[in-house]
Motif scaffolding. Sequence first.
Motif, short mmCIF file in Angstrom:
data_model
loop_
_atom_site.label_atom_id
_atom_site.label_comp_id
_atom_site.label_asym_id
_atom_site.label_seq_id
_atom_site.Cartn_x
_atom_site.Cartn_y
_atom_site.Cartn_z
N LEU A 103 -8.15 -6.94 -5.97
CA LEU A 103 -7.80 -6.86 -4.55
C LEU A 103 -8.75 -7.73 -3.74
O LEU A 103 -9.97 -7.73 -3.95
CB LEU A 103 -7.92 -5.41 -4.06
CG LEU A 103 -6.74 -4.50 -4.41
CD1 LEU A 103 -7.16 -3.04 -4.30
CD2 LEU A 103 -5.56 -4.78 -3.47
N HIS A 158 -3.03 2.03 -4.98
CA HIS A 158 -3.27 0.70 -5.58
C HIS A 158 -3.54 0.82 -7.07
O HIS A 158 -3.02 0.05 -7.88
CB HIS A 158 -4.46 0.02 -4.90
CG HIS A 158 -4.13 -0.52 -3.55
ND1 HIS A 158 -3.04 -1.33 -3.32
CD2 HIS A 158 -4.76 -0.38 -2.35
CE1 HIS A 158 -3.00 -1.65 -2.03
NE2 HIS A 158 -4.02 -1.08 -1.42
N THR A 187 0.85 -1.19 0.00
CA THR A 187 0.00 0.00 0.00
C THR A 187 0.89 1.24 0.00
O THR A 187 1.80 1.32 0.80
CB THR A 187 -0.86 0.04 1.28
OG1 THR A 187 -1.58 -1.17 1.36
CG2 THR A 187 -1.82 1.22 1.25
#
Lengths: 305, 305, 305, 305
Positions: free
Chosen positions: C121, D271, C87
């Motif tokens: 994700l 991301h 992240t």
Amino acid sequence: MALHRFVPTRWHNTLGQHEPEFHCQDGDTVIIDTLDAFGVDKDGISRASSPNPVNAPIFIEGAEPGDALCVEILRMTPTRGTGWTFTGLAANVIDPGAIASLPPREMVTWLIDRQMLTTRLENPPAGLEYLTLPLDPMIGCFGVAPALGQAFSNATSAENGGNMDYRRFGPGTTVWFPVAVPGALFSLGDGHAIQGDGEIVGTGIETTFEIEVRLSIAKGRKLVWPRGETADDIFSIGNARPLDQALQHATTDMMNWLIADYGLSSAGASHLMGQVVRYDVGNVFDPAYTMACRIPKKWLPPKAV
Amino acid sequence: MALHRFVPTRWHNTLGQHEPEFHCQDGDTVIIDTLDAFGVDKDGISRASSPNPVNAPIFIEGAEPGDALCVEILRMTPTRGTGWTFTGLAANVIDPGAIASLPPREMVTWLIDRQMLTTRLENPPAGLEYLTLPLDPMIGCFGVAPALGQAFSNATSAENGGNMDYRRFGPGTTVWFPVAVPGALFSLGDGHAIQGDGEIVGTGIETTFEIEVRLSIAKGRKLVWPRGETADDIFSIGNARPLDQALQHATTDMMNWLIADYGLSSAGASHLMGQVVRYDVGNVFDPAYTMACRIPKKWLPPKAV
Amino acid sequence: MALHRFVPTRWHNTLGQHEPEFHCQDGDTVIIDTLDAFGVDKDGISRASSPNPVNAPIFIEGAEPGDALCVEILRMTPTRGTGWTFTGLAANVIDPGAIASLPPREMVTWLIDRQMLTTRLENPPAGLEYLTLPLDPMIGCFGVAPALGQAFSNATSAENGGNMDYRRFGPGTTVWFPVAVPGALFSLGDGHAIQGDGEIVGTGIETTFEIEVRLSIAKGRKLVWPRGETADDIFSIGNARPLDQALQHATTDMMNWLIADYGLSSAGASHLMGQVVRYDVGNVFDPAYTMACRIPKKWLPPKAV
Amino acid sequence: MALHRFVPTRWHNTLGQHEPEFHCQDGDTVIIDTLDAFGVDKDGISRASSPNPVNAPIFIEGAEPGDALCVEILRMTPTRGTGWTFTGLAANVIDPGAIASLPPREMVTWLIDRQMLTTRLENPPAGLEYLTLPLDPMIGCFGVAPALGQAFSNATSAENGGNMDYRRFGPGTTVWFPVAVPGALFSLGDGHAIQGDGEIVGTGIETTFEIEVRLSIAKGRKLVWPRGETADDIFSIGNARPLDQALQHATTDMMNWLIADYGLSSAGASHLMGQVVRYDVGNVFDPAYTMACRIPKKWLPPKAV
């Protein structure tokens, strides 16, 4: 060769073709009071906005494009009992991964003893109570109007000078700037009571000065970058990012100087520079970094003609 | 605390996990003869290949990863009557547009007077006949084996030292290197009779020396970068490109040093560094550039226990 | 021209002269399973340490210094249902003053659909629930042993390849590496399911692959830097910091390639490159950055000879 | 929403607070003829000096500091049968050691076929006779007056735009500039018939165009850097040296854009960017380099609000 006191009523945040507020002759000496980097004067009155306000320009009669303006810094007398700095190293001078460990960026006060010519933190953090530094005054931001009708923020620097924050720009030093417009349009400001190499907290100890400079014209001395001379050294300045490029500018200028004025060949200049040159970091905080390429006079050949 | 003379029979062009050729104890002093940067010895005999051959490593008994190797440079005695340099500034230190004006890159000889401790060009170009420089010996390339089983060419430098070409690495200076492998594996070479900042012709005056160093172990003194101390200063080294990043490494290391060993907070370290720090350019010629962040001892707080 | 499956039992964190674990002939095809960047295999078992473990080297019979090793990436089949990233943008890719606003650096999981060849994700933050990306596999770290007995961490890259993290190093691409030691000593690892330009979070989607490569020797094809070819383009790689220098290396290599193999003069190569060249950023995260200088084949002259 | 033809009679070599020569309303479309980079018009008449003369500014009624000026590039019609470039890669884009091998820097002519929309060298060097390129017009230099009363040479670029030389600044692209002065003061010039990434010969194919732009105001859309949108992508621009810093500016701006306008958290933006971002090199020739950070629209979340 007159001595003048110039009391500015306008200040600017750029070096550019602003209307001059003072005219002087080639060789005159001018005394001028400077504001600090935030525009506050010696009495604590805010007179101009930041960054680094400089006086409305001085027009030097007879200065023409292609000349150099010679600025002898004769005297810098501190005119206030306090200066200020920021807490914390600048983010761009430490490893990116260490930036989160820096202290909050706050303004702190230094007390300036104008009798003893020293300075110390008003409220030193634990462990720094002992620290009293000698004054070592210098001009953070000065120069002339740039070429091509450009105007640059006093936060940065270029061929015409500007915010170079180089600690050898103090009393006893002579500086030459390339003149790009009639009259040169000289301005100065941002005096520091003392500053380490690099201006790595983003400030020297910012305060006000009475500065005395002698302004004269070196006719036809075509320059690209500012040059300087102290009692012991000559130096060329480069202003750019990254620091590598500032160093390239300064080194190239010194090579050209040795060839043009000291009668050396390119090979001779290389041999000399390779073994005796010194580099000084002016600033690594401003948009353009400043590097000086310096040579002790004792190693120079006799000046040609 | 013995005094040894180590006569190497192998030299390497990298700092890595080479088989050691000499073992000594913590605190021993070692005398060693170095080759010049091209591998030529004091008698003019070619003994090893370039770049910068260094002795097969010295294994310091008891040195472990996490320690620092302390190297006191006690003496550098020149052992040859000649040294050499290249003609012409390196292409990477001048403006790209000026490179075409450089002289052809040739090797030239300097005569070294070992009585007077001076040096001068054997065949000076016109205008440089006057130039006789005092010797100012320094070690161009030295260090320990790097971490992770890596091995780096002696043309470059990294956390473990290497070809830093910093002129303060001379007699009277103490240097600490981060130990990454048992025994540290210390090597040295590439001595210079004198060198300007930046090694901007790509060489100092390259010659051979008898060097005397004292090697000791600072147990558990975890270092990231080499550090040093002279009579007057302490300094941290950063090796990287561009010069900006080398400066970031050195500055971060100095900040951490002041916090860990001198009891300052991050804010205190910033205040001190901001007004007293000096930057020295080691080299701007090698693949990794070298910058030193230096502080005069007179401004340091008393060392915390 | 045999097809082999090589099952490594050793992995290394450097490209260097490690003992080879597999030998093949010029033109053979090898299938190999890779670990992820942390050394975890397709079954979730930790097999090696970071950074970026690569297989013990493959020795290609007949490869000699001065040759190029040709690596055709024939296939990359993902072998695990998950990958991971970090992240937060890397501190070195954003403005120093914005670093404090970055999120904490944590490892997060991506689910890999090996039927649909997509990834998403596992726990997307608010606003990213929609994001499902197609797989676009690439090899993060591969290359051969470097010259001069050096060994470089798999965190970085150099003339011999290494951790270049360039997204065009995927199936269908052919890459040439300069051979510096007998057998070339080829290794690979650090596969990414997909990665944006620059690897700006410090990772692609890190996972394991079964990779099929054909290894052949281009005799006497002296290279300085890795080169590559896709269906549409040819490209030269430069690895260095700053990005400017990586670009200089890649551009110089492409100019030399056009002159040597495509029969152009220096002027001709300049005219062509000036109007059709494309630059791709490989990584701007690792110690050495990677830049590719790329030319669409449709603009190339017929290959000389 | 009127359509105007603006025929300038003054041109400037800087972006600054020049007196406007044309006023239009929010949403108007303006057609303007540009000079080439040396100030020559479509008829071969020299009308202004270099570098990169741009029209005296257009004042957009209602534009205020804090707004963004939206420039839709609707059309670029070449107006001359010839363009020109320089021979030889720029010294700063190749390795310093390779600079001596570059050809002499001369101006050469390209023929522009305005029916076929192609271009080819008038006198191609041996081996390049085959090369005919499709036109891919773009604006080299455009922008608004900078903040703080500054004025920057059209040789360089900054937050206000300028000489960015990015090949996606062509028909179909919309660009937003941060407005720093009332009326924005928009100017443009330096059109290229085609240009490779980086402008690595120091020019695209320099010629004249009739350009049609629609100018409108995005009230209160505070920007730091120029932003753009094409049919497929959005992008943020950074202008600085080194290229690393240009990349940092562009990346930071894109992160802020995704957070402010697309409802992502800092983690979400990271991301997304990490796996889909593309970098384009605008120029690596001018004093400030230009990097674009680009994201395909297909990967963007629905725009907030």
